[in-house]
Design a protein around this motif. Structure first.
Motif: not given
Length: 78
Positions: A26-29, A38-40, A45-47, A59-66
Motif C-alpha cells: 500500500s502507498y500513501a504520501m 493521504s489515505p492509504t 495513483s490515488a496518493s 501552493p507553498a507545499h512542494h515537498t512530500y514523503r512516500e
C-alpha cells in the motif's frame, strides 16, 4: 544451581512476501511541510492525486514523503 542456555545460530532469509495470500503493498504520501498524510491505497495513483489536490490547496507545499507498506516474510533453514 546456575542458569544454563543453549544458543543456536541459524541462517535467516528475508524477502518481500509475494505469496497469493500476502497483504497487498500500500502507498500513501505525506506533506513534509504540514505533516498531513493521504489515505492509504493499494494504487499509487490515488496518493499521487492527493499530492496534486493538496498542493493546489496549499501552493507553498512542494515537498512530500512516500510511505510504502510492503509485506515481508522471514524464515530460517539449513
Amino acid at each position: 544451581m546456575s542458569p544454563r542456555a543453549v544458543v543456536r545460530h541459524q541462517r535467516w532469509t528475508l524477502q518481500p512476501d509475494r505469496e497469493p495470500d500476502a497483504e497487498p503493498t500500500s502507498y500513501a504520501m505525506q506533506c513534509a511541510v504540514c505533516g498531513e498524510i493521504s489515505p492509504t491505497d493499494t494504487e499509487f495513483s490515488a496518493s499521487q492525486n492527493w499530492v496534486f489536490a493538496h498542493g493546489g490547496r496549499n501552493p507553498a507545499h512542494h515537498t512530500y514523503r512516500e510511505v510504502i507498506t510492503r509485506p515481508w516474510k522471514a524464515w530460517w533453514g539449513p
